[in-house]
Scaffold this motif. Structure first.
Motif, PDB file in Angstrom:
ATOM      1  N   TYR A   7       0.816  -1.210   0.000  1.00 49.35           N
ATOM      2  CA  TYR A   7       0.000   0.000   0.000  1.00 49.35           C
ATOM      3  C   TYR A   7       0.854   1.266   0.000  1.00 49.35           C
ATOM      4  O   TYR A   7       2.009   1.265   0.433  1.00 49.35           O
ATOM      5  CB  TYR A   7      -0.937  -0.014   1.216  1.00 49.35           C
ATOM      6  CG  TYR A   7      -1.784  -1.257   1.244  1.00 49.35           C
ATOM      7  CD1 TYR A   7      -2.827  -1.423   0.340  1.00 49.35           C
ATOM      8  CD2 TYR A   7      -1.503  -2.296   2.136  1.00 49.35           C
ATOM      9  CE1 TYR A   7      -3.584  -2.583   0.330  1.00 49.35           C
ATOM     10  CE2 TYR A   7      -2.257  -3.458   2.139  1.00 49.35           C
ATOM     11  CZ  TYR A   7      -3.296  -3.595   1.225  1.00 49.35           C
ATOM     12  OH  TYR A   7      -4.038  -4.745   1.206  1.00 49.35           O
ATOM     13  N   GLU A  42      -4.075  -6.753   7.274  1.00 49.80           N
ATOM     14  CA  GLU A  42      -5.210  -7.025   6.392  1.00 49.80           C
ATOM     15  C   GLU A  42      -6.526  -7.111   7.165  1.00 49.80           C
ATOM     16  O   GLU A  42      -7.586  -6.782   6.628  1.00 49.80           O
ATOM     17  CB  GLU A  42      -4.960  -8.314   5.607  1.00 49.80           C
ATOM     18  CG  GLU A  42      -3.834  -8.204   4.595  1.00 49.80           C
ATOM     19  CD  GLU A  42      -4.129  -7.196   3.493  1.00 49.80           C
ATOM     20  OE1 GLU A  42      -5.240  -7.243   2.922  1.00 49.80           O
ATOM     21  OE2 GLU A  42      -3.260  -6.359   3.210  1.00 49.80           O
ATOM     22  N   LEU A  45      -7.464  -3.458   7.611  1.00 52.11           N
ATOM     23  CA  LEU A  45      -8.002  -2.892   6.374  1.00 52.11           C
ATOM     24  C   LEU A  45      -9.439  -3.348   6.146  1.00 52.11           C
ATOM     25  O   LEU A  45     -10.277  -2.591   5.644  1.00 52.11           O
ATOM     26  CB  LEU A  45      -7.129  -3.293   5.188  1.00 52.11           C
ATOM     27  CG  LEU A  45      -5.771  -2.597   5.087  1.00 52.11           C
ATOM     28  CD1 LEU A  45      -4.938  -3.213   3.977  1.00 52.11           C
ATOM     29  CD2 LEU A  45      -5.952  -1.110   4.828  1.00 52.11           C
ATOM     30  N   SER A  49     -12.524  -0.731   5.770  1.00 49.49           N
ATOM     31  CA  SER A  49     -13.392  -0.703   4.591  1.00 49.49           C
ATOM     32  C   SER A  49     -14.850  -0.896   4.990  1.00 49.49           C
ATOM     33  O   SER A  49     -15.752  -0.273   4.414  1.00 49.49           O
ATOM     34  CB  SER A  49     -12.965  -1.780   3.587  1.00 49.49           C
ATOM     35  OG  SER A  49     -13.132  -3.078   4.113  1.00 49.49           O
ATOM     36  N   ARG A  60      -8.709  -1.339  -1.170  1.00 46.49           N
ATOM     37  CA  ARG A  60      -7.302  -1.678  -1.381  1.00 46.49           C
ATOM     38  C   ARG A  60      -6.781  -1.068  -2.679  1.00 46.49           C
ATOM     39  O   ARG A  60      -5.637  -0.616  -2.742  1.00 46.49           O
ATOM     40  CB  ARG A  60      -7.131  -3.201  -1.367  1.00 46.49           C
ATOM     41  CG  ARG A  60      -7.251  -3.806   0.037  1.00 46.49           C
ATOM     42  CD  ARG A  60      -7.364  -5.328  -0.003  1.00 46.49           C
ATOM     43  NE  ARG A  60      -7.259  -5.924   1.327  1.00 46.49           N
ATOM     44  CZ  ARG A  60      -8.260  -6.021   2.189  1.00 46.49           C
ATOM     45  NH1 ARG A  60      -9.461  -5.552   1.865  1.00 46.49           N
ATOM     46  NH2 ARG A  60      -8.079  -6.584   3.373  1.00 46.49           N
ATOM     47  N   ASN A  63      -5.688   2.479  -2.367  1.00 42.80           N
ATOM     48  CA  ASN A  63      -4.453   2.693  -1.607  1.00 42.80           C
ATOM     49  C   ASN A  63      -3.301   1.805  -2.066  1.00 42.80           C
ATOM     50  O   ASN A  63      -2.284   1.706  -1.378  1.00 42.80           O
ATOM     51  CB  ASN A  63      -4.722   2.438  -0.121  1.00 42.80           C
ATOM     52  CG  ASN A  63      -5.711   3.426   0.469  1.00 42.80           C
ATOM     53  OD1 ASN A  63      -5.366   4.550   0.791  1.00 42.80           O
ATOM     54  ND2 ASN A  63      -6.971   3.000   0.595  1.00 42.80           N
TER      55      ASN A  63
END
Length: 411
Positions: A7, A42, A45, A49, A60, A63
Protein backbone atom coordinates in the motif's frame (compact mmCIF):
# COMPACT_ATOMS: atom_id res chain seq x y z
CA UNK A 1 8.03 -3.67 6.39
CA UNK A 2 6.49 -6.38 4.14
CA UNK A 3 3.10 -5.93 5.80
CA UNK A 4 2.76 -2.30 4.66
CA UNK A 5 4.47 -2.62 1.27
CA UNK A 6 1.34 -3.48 -0.77
CA UNK A 7 0.00 0.00 0.00
CA UNK A 8 0.87 3.64 -0.50
CA UNK A 9 1.01 4.92 3.09
CA UNK A 10 2.77 8.29 3.40
CA UNK A 11 3.50 8.04 7.13
CA UNK A 12 4.55 4.83 8.84
CA UNK A 13 6.12 4.19 12.24
CA UNK A 14 7.12 0.63 13.10
CA UNK A 15 8.19 -0.45 16.60
CA UNK A 16 9.80 -3.88 16.78
CA UNK A 17 10.36 -6.02 19.85
CA UNK A 18 12.38 -9.16 20.52
CA UNK A 19 10.55 -11.55 22.84
CA UNK A 20 12.69 -14.18 24.55
CA UNK A 21 11.22 -17.48 25.73
CA UNK A 22 12.34 -21.02 26.49
CA UNK A 23 10.70 -22.65 23.48
CA UNK A 24 12.62 -24.30 20.61
CA UNK A 25 14.46 -22.05 18.17
CA UNK A 26 12.74 -20.81 15.05
CA UNK A 27 13.89 -21.07 11.45
CA UNK A 28 12.77 -19.89 8.02
CA UNK A 29 9.28 -21.01 7.05
CA UNK A 30 8.03 -19.91 3.61
CA UNK A 31 8.09 -16.09 3.50
CA UNK A 32 9.38 -15.85 7.08
CA UNK A 33 7.76 -13.06 9.07
CA UNK A 34 5.52 -11.72 6.32
CA UNK A 35 2.34 -13.79 6.95
CA UNK A 36 2.07 -12.68 10.58
CA UNK A 37 2.41 -9.02 9.61
CA UNK A 38 -0.21 -9.39 6.90
CA UNK A 39 -2.53 -11.11 9.39
CA UNK A 40 -2.79 -7.92 11.45
CA UNK A 41 -2.70 -5.30 8.67
CA UNK A 42 -5.21 -7.03 6.39
CA UNK A 43 -7.69 -7.51 9.25
CA UNK A 44 -7.41 -3.80 10.03
CA UNK A 45 -8.00 -2.89 6.37
CA UNK A 46 -11.08 -5.10 6.38
CA UNK A 47 -12.41 -3.26 9.44
CA UNK A 48 -11.70 0.14 7.89
CA UNK A 49 -13.39 -0.70 4.59
CA UNK A 50 -16.46 -1.95 6.47
CA UNK A 51 -16.70 1.20 8.60
CA UNK A 52 -16.31 3.40 5.52
CA UNK A 53 -18.85 1.39 3.55
CA UNK A 54 -16.36 0.71 0.74
CA UNK A 55 -15.92 -2.59 -1.07
CA UNK A 56 -12.79 -4.26 0.41
CA UNK A 57 -11.16 -4.63 -3.02
CA UNK A 58 -11.99 -1.06 -4.02
CA UNK A 59 -10.55 0.17 -0.72
CA UNK A 60 -7.30 -1.68 -1.38
CA UNK A 61 -7.20 -0.43 -4.97
CA UNK A 62 -7.57 3.15 -3.74
CA UNK A 63 -4.45 2.69 -1.61
CA UNK A 64 -2.45 0.20 -3.67
CA UNK A 65 1.28 0.66 -4.19
CA UNK A 66 2.58 1.37 -7.67
CA UNK A 67 5.97 1.81 -9.27
CA UNK A 68 7.76 4.58 -7.38
CA UNK A 69 5.73 4.29 -4.17
CA UNK A 70 7.95 4.89 -1.14
CA UNK A 71 7.84 1.85 1.10
CA UNK A 72 7.89 1.73 4.89
CA UNK A 73 11.63 0.97 4.86
CA UNK A 74 12.29 4.13 2.84
CA UNK A 75 13.06 2.51 -0.50
CA UNK A 76 11.08 3.08 -3.69
CA UNK A 77 8.91 0.29 -5.02
CA UNK A 78 9.90 -1.09 -8.43
CA UNK A 79 7.31 -2.14 -11.00
CA UNK A 80 4.87 -4.40 -9.13
CA UNK A 81 1.54 -5.99 -9.95
CA UNK A 82 -0.53 -4.98 -6.93
CA UNK A 83 -3.21 -3.18 -8.94
CA UNK A 84 -3.36 -5.99 -11.50
CA UNK A 85 -3.76 -8.65 -8.80
CA UNK A 86 -6.58 -6.73 -7.11
CA UNK A 87 -8.30 -6.14 -10.44
CA UNK A 88 -8.05 -9.87 -11.15
CA UNK A 89 -9.75 -10.60 -7.82
CA UNK A 90 -12.52 -8.11 -8.53
CA UNK A 91 -13.12 -9.56 -12.01
CA UNK A 92 -13.04 -13.21 -10.90
CA UNK A 93 -16.13 -15.45 -11.01
CA UNK A 94 -15.49 -16.28 -7.36
CA UNK A 95 -15.70 -12.66 -6.19
CA UNK A 96 -18.76 -11.98 -8.32
CA UNK A 97 -20.72 -15.06 -7.25
CA UNK A 98 -23.22 -14.84 -4.37
CA UNK A 99 -22.44 -16.52 -1.06
CA UNK A 100 -25.70 -17.75 0.39
CA UNK A 101 -26.54 -19.61 3.56
CA UNK A 102 -26.22 -19.09 7.30
CA UNK A 103 -22.91 -18.84 9.14
CA UNK A 104 -21.00 -18.28 5.93
CA UNK A 105 -18.45 -15.60 5.20
CA UNK A 106 -16.14 -14.45 2.44
CA UNK A 107 -12.75 -12.91 3.13
CA UNK A 108 -10.00 -11.41 1.04
CA UNK A 109 -6.46 -10.30 1.81
CA UNK A 110 -3.37 -9.08 -0.05
CA UNK A 111 0.23 -10.04 0.69
CA UNK A 112 3.74 -9.11 -0.40
CA UNK A 113 7.03 -10.97 -0.64
CA UNK A 114 10.27 -9.36 -1.80
CA UNK A 115 11.83 -12.50 -3.41
CA UNK A 116 15.57 -12.98 -3.57
CA UNK A 117 18.63 -13.48 -5.74
CA UNK A 118 22.24 -14.58 -5.28
CA UNK A 119 25.18 -16.12 -7.07
CA UNK A 120 24.41 -18.89 -9.56
CA UNK A 121 26.32 -20.98 -12.09
CA UNK A 122 25.29 -23.10 -15.05
CA UNK A 123 27.23 -25.21 -17.57
CA UNK A 124 25.60 -26.35 -20.81
CA UNK A 125 27.43 -29.08 -22.75
CA UNK A 126 26.36 -29.46 -26.39
CA UNK A 127 26.30 -33.10 -27.50
CA UNK A 128 26.99 -34.22 -31.10
CA UNK A 129 23.35 -35.27 -31.53
CA UNK A 130 22.13 -31.75 -30.79
CA UNK A 131 21.01 -32.41 -27.24
CA UNK A 132 22.38 -30.52 -24.24
CA UNK A 133 23.51 -31.73 -20.84
CA UNK A 134 22.75 -28.87 -18.46
CA UNK A 135 24.43 -28.78 -15.06
CA UNK A 136 23.20 -26.18 -12.56
CA UNK A 137 23.83 -25.62 -8.89
CA UNK A 138 20.38 -24.90 -7.45
CA UNK A 139 18.79 -27.77 -5.57
CA UNK A 140 15.38 -28.50 -7.10
CA UNK A 141 12.58 -28.32 -4.54
CA UNK A 142 9.79 -27.06 -6.79
CA UNK A 143 10.37 -28.02 -10.42
CA UNK A 144 13.20 -25.58 -11.10
CA UNK A 145 15.18 -28.00 -13.29
CA UNK A 146 12.37 -27.99 -15.81
CA UNK A 147 11.91 -24.22 -15.57
CA UNK A 148 15.58 -23.36 -16.15
CA UNK A 149 15.69 -25.89 -18.99
CA UNK A 150 12.80 -24.03 -20.58
CA UNK A 151 14.68 -20.75 -20.21
CA UNK A 152 17.73 -22.23 -21.94
CA UNK A 153 15.54 -23.72 -24.68
CA UNK A 154 13.98 -20.30 -25.23
CA UNK A 155 17.38 -18.69 -25.73
CA UNK A 156 18.54 -21.37 -28.18
CA UNK A 157 15.24 -21.88 -29.98
CA UNK A 158 15.33 -25.65 -29.52
CA UNK A 159 12.83 -28.09 -27.95
CA UNK A 160 13.05 -28.30 -24.17
CA UNK A 161 12.96 -32.09 -24.56
CA UNK A 162 16.48 -31.85 -26.02
CA UNK A 163 17.83 -30.49 -22.73
CA UNK A 164 18.74 -32.87 -19.92
CA UNK A 165 19.21 -31.01 -16.62
CA UNK A 166 20.96 -32.20 -13.51
CA UNK A 167 21.90 -30.55 -10.23
CA UNK A 168 25.65 -30.66 -9.69
CA UNK A 169 27.53 -30.80 -6.42
CA UNK A 170 30.40 -28.62 -5.21
CA UNK A 171 32.87 -30.75 -7.20
CA UNK A 172 31.12 -30.22 -10.53
CA UNK A 173 29.66 -26.70 -10.54
CA UNK A 174 30.72 -23.26 -9.38
CA UNK A 175 29.38 -21.65 -6.23
CA UNK A 176 25.62 -21.27 -6.25
CA UNK A 177 23.78 -19.64 -3.38
CA UNK A 178 21.16 -21.60 -1.49
CA UNK A 179 17.75 -22.55 -2.83
CA UNK A 180 15.70 -20.02 -0.87
CA UNK A 181 13.86 -16.74 -1.13
CA UNK A 182 11.96 -17.81 -4.26
CA UNK A 183 15.07 -17.00 -6.26
CA UNK A 184 16.01 -20.04 -8.35
CA UNK A 185 14.04 -19.37 -11.54
CA UNK A 186 15.38 -15.81 -11.35
CA UNK A 187 19.08 -16.27 -10.61
CA UNK A 188 19.72 -19.70 -12.16
CA UNK A 189 17.49 -18.65 -15.04
CA UNK A 190 19.89 -15.73 -15.53
CA UNK A 191 22.84 -18.15 -15.45
CA UNK A 192 21.38 -20.42 -18.15
CA UNK A 193 20.44 -17.33 -20.18
CA UNK A 194 24.13 -16.35 -20.18
CA UNK A 195 25.19 -19.94 -20.91
CA UNK A 196 22.82 -20.05 -23.88
CA UNK A 197 24.22 -16.85 -25.35
CA UNK A 198 27.73 -18.19 -24.78
CA UNK A 199 26.79 -21.22 -26.91
CA UNK A 200 25.35 -18.96 -29.61
CA UNK A 201 28.56 -16.91 -29.79
CA UNK A 202 30.62 -20.07 -30.23
CA UNK A 203 28.28 -21.54 -32.86
CA UNK A 204 28.43 -18.33 -34.88
CA UNK A 205 32.23 -18.68 -34.95
CA UNK A 206 31.93 -22.32 -36.04
CA UNK A 207 29.49 -21.50 -38.84
CA UNK A 208 31.74 -18.70 -40.08
CA UNK A 209 34.60 -21.23 -40.31
CA UNK A 210 32.47 -23.68 -42.29
CA UNK A 211 31.28 -20.99 -44.70
CA UNK A 212 34.63 -19.17 -44.76
CA UNK A 213 32.82 -15.99 -43.88
CA UNK A 214 33.19 -13.27 -41.30
CA UNK A 215 31.45 -13.94 -37.99
CA UNK A 216 29.85 -10.52 -38.38
CA UNK A 217 27.94 -11.88 -41.40
CA UNK A 218 26.41 -14.78 -39.44
CA UNK A 219 23.36 -14.60 -37.20
CA UNK A 220 21.48 -17.06 -35.03
CA UNK A 221 17.69 -16.92 -35.31
CA UNK A 222 15.30 -19.32 -33.58
CA UNK A 223 17.60 -22.31 -33.56
CA UNK A 224 19.14 -21.72 -36.99
CA UNK A 225 22.47 -20.21 -38.05
CA UNK A 226 22.17 -18.24 -41.26
CA UNK A 227 24.28 -15.98 -43.45
CA UNK A 228 22.93 -12.45 -43.43
CA UNK A 229 23.37 -11.92 -47.18
CA UNK A 230 23.22 -15.47 -48.57
CA UNK A 231 19.88 -17.18 -47.78
CA UNK A 232 21.20 -20.51 -49.07
CA UNK A 233 23.66 -20.81 -46.20
CA UNK A 234 21.79 -22.21 -43.21
CA UNK A 235 22.54 -24.71 -40.46
CA UNK A 236 20.11 -25.77 -37.77
CA UNK A 237 21.29 -26.48 -34.23
CA UNK A 238 20.96 -30.21 -34.93
CA UNK A 239 23.00 -29.87 -38.12
CA UNK A 240 25.95 -27.96 -36.69
CA UNK A 241 26.23 -30.00 -33.48
CA UNK A 242 27.87 -33.04 -35.19
CA UNK A 243 30.46 -30.71 -36.75
CA UNK A 244 31.82 -29.33 -33.47
CA UNK A 245 34.93 -31.50 -33.44
CA UNK A 246 36.01 -30.62 -36.98
CA UNK A 247 35.54 -26.91 -36.29
CA UNK A 248 37.47 -26.60 -33.06
CA UNK A 249 36.21 -29.07 -30.48
CA UNK A 250 33.36 -29.30 -27.97
CA UNK A 251 31.03 -26.37 -27.38
CA UNK A 252 30.36 -25.64 -23.71
CA UNK A 253 28.29 -22.67 -22.60
CA UNK A 254 28.91 -21.13 -19.20
CA UNK A 255 26.96 -18.68 -17.11
CA UNK A 256 28.24 -17.26 -13.82
CA UNK A 257 26.10 -14.48 -12.38
CA UNK A 258 25.05 -12.60 -9.28
CA UNK A 259 22.12 -10.68 -10.73
CA UNK A 260 20.24 -7.71 -9.38
CA UNK A 261 16.80 -6.66 -10.55
CA UNK A 262 14.78 -8.99 -8.34
CA UNK A 263 11.06 -8.49 -8.84
CA UNK A 264 8.81 -8.53 -5.79
CA UNK A 265 5.56 -10.46 -5.87
CA UNK A 266 2.08 -9.58 -4.66
CA UNK A 267 -0.55 -12.21 -4.00
CA UNK A 268 -4.15 -12.30 -2.86
CA UNK A 269 -6.34 -14.98 -1.31
CA UNK A 270 -10.12 -15.12 -1.61
CA UNK A 271 -11.82 -17.68 0.62
CA UNK A 272 -15.37 -18.68 1.58
CA UNK A 273 -16.02 -20.50 4.85
CA UNK A 274 -18.90 -21.95 6.82
CA UNK A 275 -18.80 -22.17 10.61
CA UNK A 276 -20.55 -24.94 12.53
CA UNK A 277 -22.15 -23.07 15.43
CA UNK A 278 -22.30 -26.22 17.57
CA UNK A 279 -18.68 -27.37 17.20
CA UNK A 280 -16.79 -24.30 15.95
CA UNK A 281 -15.43 -26.25 12.99
CA UNK A 282 -14.50 -24.19 9.95
CA UNK A 283 -15.33 -25.68 6.56
CA UNK A 284 -13.49 -24.21 3.59
CA UNK A 285 -16.13 -23.93 0.88
CA UNK A 286 -14.15 -22.24 -1.86
CA UNK A 287 -10.67 -20.78 -2.19
CA UNK A 288 -8.91 -18.93 -4.99
CA UNK A 289 -5.25 -17.88 -5.02
CA UNK A 290 -4.07 -14.94 -7.13
CA UNK A 291 -0.44 -13.95 -7.70
CA UNK A 292 1.69 -11.75 -9.92
CA UNK A 293 4.37 -14.18 -11.09
CA UNK A 294 6.07 -11.94 -13.65
CA UNK A 295 6.21 -14.67 -16.28
CA UNK A 296 4.84 -18.16 -15.73
CA UNK A 297 7.69 -20.16 -17.28
CA UNK A 298 5.94 -23.47 -16.50
CA UNK A 299 2.28 -22.59 -15.76
CA UNK A 300 1.28 -25.92 -14.19
CA UNK A 301 4.28 -25.81 -11.83
CA UNK A 302 3.38 -22.23 -10.96
CA UNK A 303 -0.17 -23.33 -10.24
CA UNK A 304 1.19 -26.04 -7.94
CA UNK A 305 3.24 -23.48 -6.02
CA UNK A 306 0.19 -21.26 -5.53
CA UNK A 307 -1.88 -24.21 -4.35
CA UNK A 308 0.83 -25.52 -2.03
CA UNK A 309 1.43 -22.18 -0.34
CA UNK A 310 -2.30 -21.62 0.06
CA UNK A 311 -2.86 -25.01 1.68
CA UNK A 312 0.06 -24.36 4.02
CA UNK A 313 -1.56 -21.07 5.00
CA UNK A 314 -4.95 -22.69 5.55
CA UNK A 315 -3.32 -25.18 7.90
CA UNK A 316 -1.58 -22.40 9.79
CA UNK A 317 -4.87 -20.49 10.01
CA UNK A 318 -7.03 -23.31 11.31
CA UNK A 319 -5.11 -26.32 12.61
CA UNK A 320 -1.36 -26.16 13.00
CA UNK A 321 -0.29 -25.45 16.56
CA UNK A 322 2.53 -26.31 18.95
CA UNK A 323 1.61 -27.69 22.34
CA UNK A 324 4.40 -27.08 24.83
CA UNK A 325 5.16 -28.48 28.26
CA UNK A 326 6.01 -26.18 31.17
CA UNK A 327 9.72 -26.79 30.60
CA UNK A 328 9.52 -25.83 26.91
CA UNK A 329 9.30 -29.27 25.31
CA UNK A 330 7.02 -29.77 22.32
CA UNK A 331 4.31 -32.32 23.09
CA UNK A 332 2.96 -32.91 19.57
CA UNK A 333 6.16 -33.33 17.59
CA UNK A 334 4.98 -36.16 15.31
CA UNK A 335 2.76 -36.11 12.25
CA UNK A 336 0.32 -38.23 14.23
CA UNK A 337 -0.24 -35.41 16.74
CA UNK A 338 0.57 -32.30 14.70
CA UNK A 339 -2.63 -31.56 12.77
CA UNK A 340 -1.95 -30.69 9.14
CA UNK A 341 -4.40 -30.16 6.31
CA UNK A 342 -5.16 -33.13 4.07
CA UNK A 343 -7.06 -33.40 0.80
CA UNK A 344 -10.13 -34.43 2.80
CA UNK A 345 -10.20 -31.00 4.49
CA UNK A 346 -10.10 -28.92 1.33
CA UNK A 347 -11.91 -28.02 -1.86
CA UNK A 348 -9.98 -27.59 -5.10
CA UNK A 349 -7.71 -24.56 -4.73
CA UNK A 350 -8.38 -22.46 -7.81
CA UNK A 351 -5.61 -20.23 -9.13
CA UNK A 352 -5.39 -17.06 -11.18
CA UNK A 353 -1.94 -16.34 -12.59
CA UNK A 354 -1.26 -12.64 -13.14
CA UNK A 355 1.73 -11.72 -15.31
CA UNK A 356 3.32 -8.29 -14.86
CA UNK A 357 6.78 -8.81 -16.33
CA UNK A 358 9.76 -8.02 -14.11
CA UNK A 359 11.93 -5.58 -16.12
CA UNK A 360 14.97 -6.79 -14.17
CA UNK A 361 14.99 -10.24 -15.80
CA UNK A 362 15.36 -11.20 -19.49
CA UNK A 363 12.17 -13.28 -19.34
CA UNK A 364 10.31 -11.13 -16.81
CA UNK A 365 10.58 -13.76 -14.07
CA UNK A 366 9.54 -13.07 -10.48
CA UNK A 367 9.74 -15.49 -7.58
CA UNK A 368 6.65 -17.64 -7.09
CA UNK A 369 7.11 -19.96 -4.12
CA UNK A 370 6.43 -17.78 -1.08
CA UNK A 371 4.18 -14.80 -1.78
CA UNK A 372 1.11 -17.05 -2.05
CA UNK A 373 1.31 -17.97 1.65
CA UNK A 374 1.41 -14.40 2.96
CA UNK A 375 -2.28 -13.35 2.71
CA UNK A 376 -3.94 -16.68 3.51
CA UNK A 377 -4.36 -16.48 7.29
CA UNK A 378 -5.67 -12.92 7.07
CA UNK A 379 -8.19 -13.90 4.39
CA UNK A 380 -9.44 -16.78 6.56
CA UNK A 381 -9.70 -14.48 9.59
CA UNK A 382 -11.72 -11.98 7.56
CA UNK A 383 -14.02 -14.71 6.25
CA UNK A 384 -14.63 -16.06 9.77
CA UNK A 385 -15.48 -12.54 10.94
CA UNK A 386 -18.07 -12.18 8.18
CA UNK A 387 -19.50 -15.58 9.14
CA UNK A 388 -19.84 -15.06 12.92
CA UNK A 389 -19.67 -11.27 13.29
CA UNK A 390 -16.73 -11.29 15.72
CA UNK A 391 -13.01 -10.79 15.19
CA UNK A 392 -10.42 -13.39 16.12
CA UNK A 393 -6.91 -12.03 16.58
CA UNK A 394 -4.95 -15.20 17.25
CA UNK A 395 -3.67 -18.21 15.35
CA UNK A 396 -4.65 -20.91 14.81
CA UNK A 397 -8.39 -20.25 14.77
CA UNK A 398 -9.30 -23.69 16.05
CA UNK A 399 -12.84 -24.86 16.84
CA UNK A 400 -12.20 -24.17 20.53
CA UNK A 401 -11.11 -20.60 19.85
CA UNK A 402 -14.12 -20.03 17.62
CA UNK A 403 -16.53 -21.44 20.22
CA UNK A 404 -15.02 -19.19 22.89
CA UNK A 405 -15.42 -16.22 20.55
CA UNK A 406 -19.02 -17.03 19.65
CA UNK A 407 -19.81 -17.40 23.34
CA UNK A 408 -18.31 -14.03 24.17
CA UNK A 409 -15.17 -15.48 25.74
CA UNK A 410 -12.76 -14.71 22.90
CA UNK A 411 -9.12 -14.73 23.93
Amino acid sequence: ACMFTPYDIPNVLIDGYDVVNNKPKTAAYRAPGAPIGAFSVEALLDELSEKLGIDPIDFRLMNSCKEGTRRADGTLSPLVGGVEVLEAVKASPHYNSPLEGKNRGRGVALGYWRNNSGAACAIANVNPDGTIMLVEGSVDIGGSRTAVSQELAEVLGIPVTDIFPEVGDTDSIGYTSLTAGSGVAFKTGWAVYEAGHDIIRQLIQRASMIWEASADDVEYVKGTLQHKSDPELKLTFKQIAPRMIETGGPVVGRGNVNPRGVGASLAATLVDVEIDQETGKTQILRCTAFQDVGKAVHPSYVEGQLQGGTVQGLGWALNEEYFMSEDGQMLNSSFLDYRMMTALDLPMINTVIVEVANPGHPFGVRGVGEGNLVPVMAAVANSIYHAIGKRINQLPMTPGVIMDTIGGNGR
